[in-house]
Design an enzyme around this catalytic site. Structure first.
Site, PDB file in Angstrom:
ATOM      1  N   LYS A 266       0.651  -1.044  -0.103  1.00 40.85           N
ATOM      2  CA  LYS A 266      -0.021   0.034   0.042  1.00 40.85           C
ATOM      3  C   LYS A 266       0.724   1.088  -0.002  1.00 40.85           C
ATOM      4  O   LYS A 266       1.843   1.207   0.603  1.00 40.85           O
ATOM      5  CB  LYS A 266      -0.984  -0.083   1.378  1.00 40.85           C
ATOM      6  CG  LYS A 266      -2.006   1.245   1.269  1.00 40.85           C
ATOM      7  CD  LYS A 266      -2.870   0.815   2.525  1.00 40.85           C
ATOM      8  CE  LYS A 266      -3.862   1.998   2.485  1.00 40.85           C
ATOM      9  NZ  LYS A 266      -4.801   1.720   3.684  1.00 40.85           N
TER      10      LYS A 266
ATOM     11  N   SER B  50     -10.005   1.726   2.565  1.00 42.65           N
ATOM     12  CA  SER B  50      -9.100   2.467   1.638  1.00 42.65           C
ATOM     13  C   SER B  50      -8.205   1.885   1.185  1.00 42.65           C
ATOM     14  O   SER B  50      -7.344   2.197   0.094  1.00 42.65           O
ATOM     15  CB  SER B  50      -8.364   3.600   2.470  1.00 42.65           C
ATOM     16  OG  SER B  50      -7.488   3.079   3.649  1.00 42.65           O
TER      17      SER B  50
ATOM     18  N   SER C 185     -10.345  -0.207   6.809  1.00 46.34           N
ATOM     19  CA  SER C 185      -9.768  -0.297   5.560  1.00 46.34           C
ATOM     20  C   SER C 185      -9.057  -1.470   5.108  1.00 46.34           C
ATOM     21  O   SER C 185      -8.478  -1.584   3.885  1.00 46.34           O
ATOM     22  CB  SER C 185      -8.485   0.890   5.531  1.00 46.34           C
ATOM     23  OG  SER C 185      -9.322   2.285   5.234  1.00 46.34           O
TER      24      SER C 185
HETATM   25  N1  GLN Z   1     -13.367   4.320   5.750  1.00 43.48           N
HETATM   26  C1  GLN Z   1     -12.909   4.844   7.138  1.00 43.48           C
HETATM   27  C2  GLN Z   1     -12.515   6.107   7.015  1.00 43.48           C
HETATM   28  O1  GLN Z   1     -12.733   6.675   5.946  1.00 43.48           O
HETATM   29  C3  GLN Z   1     -11.895   4.091   7.510  1.00 43.48           C
HETATM   30  C4  GLN Z   1     -10.565   4.205   6.532  1.00 43.48           C
HETATM   31  C5  GLN Z   1      -9.454   3.398   7.166  1.00 43.48           C
HETATM   32  O2  GLN Z   1      -9.656   2.249   8.048  1.00 43.48           O
HETATM   33  N2  GLN Z   1      -8.090   3.738   6.835  1.00 43.48           N
HETATM   34  O3  GLN Z   1     -12.101   6.906   7.911  1.00 43.48           O
END
Ligand code: GLN
Length: 492
Positions: free
Chosen positions: A78, A158, A182
């Site tokens: 990532k 994400s 995410s």
């Molecule tokens: N969807 C969540 C957010 O936008 C979690 C994102 C994540 O876990 N990095 O904050």
């Protein structure tokens, strides 16, 4: 030779040791698959030269009868993990020319064990999102499509690039980070396995920070066993991260196939949302039955604070993000947009460097931390967080070994379908996952079935702190019952 991108990580590991093919051949097959799949936009940086160098070094070690636990296995990383000498952007314009001079601890651990870097995978900008649509490099397209439809779907977010790349066979495993879901949500959307370890299990050093008290790195792979193998390499105490915990890393792979007889699995009624799709409810019951058939005991439990988790998360996470992102000021690294004076330069740099969702979070975070609102919002959310944690502690204290929930409230949706008019619509995706981050617990998402349109759905298992082994044991049982899920390769 058979298709070298079709192996699980464990199969490829064993085949490499048996000299059925070389590490270079395995890497080349994945580089070729990546090239054919560029339309998915899963990678924001391909590193073929580095990959081949690393694979050749692996082959040299194999020739000497050496080799680490991940020797010659090609991975996607990532773009939130700093990679020495390789551009790292967090998929933000503000970092688009940033080349770190150091390696994150998690990736350093993977290379120490012999893994090969194929490239950096796409993600939501600074990991803020649930669909991989906020990336400055554009959205990732899921390798999955609804039956009889060519509508482009999101891979989840994400860590959408990592999940899509693993599902499409572009890499044999990948890293992700999970602040509110995410890893688990994109794993569910892409029909693969994703694990968010206990907070403190993997070092956060060298990972671009989003919300430091919630962020945790973890693996994606096409099987539970593969995730177990990857976590063993990624995890471990790191003196460079004061929140990293010094507890021994077990050989997680040993958990695969272990009996779950007598384990007590909690089913929390608060995860049964009003209006929840019948398919999700059905999947949840099916999963519970599979565990029961394997000898586990199902126990109704209550986690009454669950309904406050999402609102509290969307205060705590932006608050920490606004503080973490203050470092992007155009002075030390990244983008700089010149201005009349230093304040003007800051403002112009940040206004043009951050995307809309990131700016929204910085504003929410600054607001809830400001004098006058701090007690009403931030402090309150922190208190709620303690109560959420207590809910879990109570259940575990009463002998519950793990909790089974759906991973997501729906299957993947179309690109552009959600969150345009109302960001809350997108935030609701995290309803089953954020509680786990708020409490610092480990959680795994295991593909468990397909919906009526042929899209994968996942189940989540939540464990006690540092008991990832329990999740691997239970996850393997669900996997064995549900089978594996693969998209039709329409992109290749
Ligand atoms: N969807 C969540 C957010 O936008 C979690 C994102 C994540 O876990 N990095 O904050």
């Amino acid at each position: 030779m058979s298709d070298l991108t079709a192996f699980t990580l464990a199969q490829a590991r064993d085949a490499l040791r048996n000299k059925e093919f070389s590490a270079l051949e395995l890497t080349d097959a994945h580089l070729a698959a990546m090239e054919k799949a560029r339309g998915l936009n899963a990678f924001v940086l391909e590193t073929p030269d580095r990959a081949r160098d690393m694979a050749r070094a692996s082959d040299a070690r194999f020739a000497k009868g050496e080799g680490g636990p991940l020797e010659g296995l090609p991975l996607g990383i990532k773009d939130l993990f700093c990679t020495d000498g390789m551009r790292t952007t967090a998929c933000s314009h503000i970092l688009d020319n940033f080349v770190p001079t150091y390696e994150s601890t998690v990736t350093a651990n993977l290379w120490r064990d012999g893994a090969v870097l194929l490239g950096k995978t796409n993600n939501d900008e600074f990991a803020m999102g649930s669909s991989n649509e906020t990336s400055h490099s554009g959205p990732v397209v899921s390798p999955w499509r609804r039956r009889g439809s060519d509508v482009k779907l999101v891979p989840g977010g994400s860590s959408g690039g990592s999940a899509a790349a693993v599902a499409a066979g572009l890499c044999i495993g990948a890293t992700g980070t999970d602040t509110g879901g995410s890893i688990r949500q994109p794993a569910a959307f892409c029909g693969i396995v994703g694990l968010k370890p206990t907070y403190g299990r993997c070092s956060r050093w060298g990972i671009v920070a989003f919300a430091s008290s919630l962020d945790q790195a973890g693996p994606f792979a096409r099987s539970v066993r593969d995730c177990a193998i990857l976590l063993r390499s990624m995890a471990g105490h790191d003196p460079k991260d004061t929140t990293s915990v010094d507890v021994t890393v077990p050989d997680y792979e040993k958990s695969i196939g272990a009996s779950i007889k007598g384990m007590r699995i909690g089913i929390a009624k608060e995860y049964r949302l009003p209006g929840m799709a019948a398919e999700i409810e059905g999947l949840w019951q099916q999963g519970a039955q599979w565990l029961k058939d394997a000898g586990a005991q199902l126990i109704d439990i209550s986690l009454p604070m669950t309904k406050y988790a999402l609102p509290a998360y969307y205060i705590v996470a932006p608050a920490e993000a606004s503080s973490n992102l203050a470092r992007y000021d155009g002075v030390r690294y990244g983008l700089r947009v010149a201005g009349r004076d230093v304040i003007d330069m800051y403002e112009r740099t940040r206004a043009s460097g951050f995307g809309k969702e990131v700016r929204r979070r910085v504003m929410i975070g600054t607001y809830v931390l400001s004098a006058g609102y701090y007690d009403a919002y931030y402090l309150r959310a922190q208190k709620v967080r303690t109560l959420i944690k207590r809910d879990f502690e109570k259940c575990f204290g009463e002998g519950i070994d793990a909790i089974l929930t759906p991973a997501t409230p729906s299957a993947a949706f179309a690109i552009g379908e959600k969150g345009r008019a109302d960001p809350i619509e997108m935030y609701l995706n995290d309803v089953f996952t954020v509680t786990v981050n708020m409490a610092g617990l480990p959680g795994i998402s295991v593909p468990s079935g397909l919906d009526g349109q042929g899209l994968p759905l996942g189940l989540q298992l939540i464990g006690r702190p540092f008991e990832e082994e329990t999740l691997f044991k239970l996850g393997a049982v669900i996997e064995r019952a549900a089978g594996n899920f693969k998209p039709e390769p329409w992109w290749a």
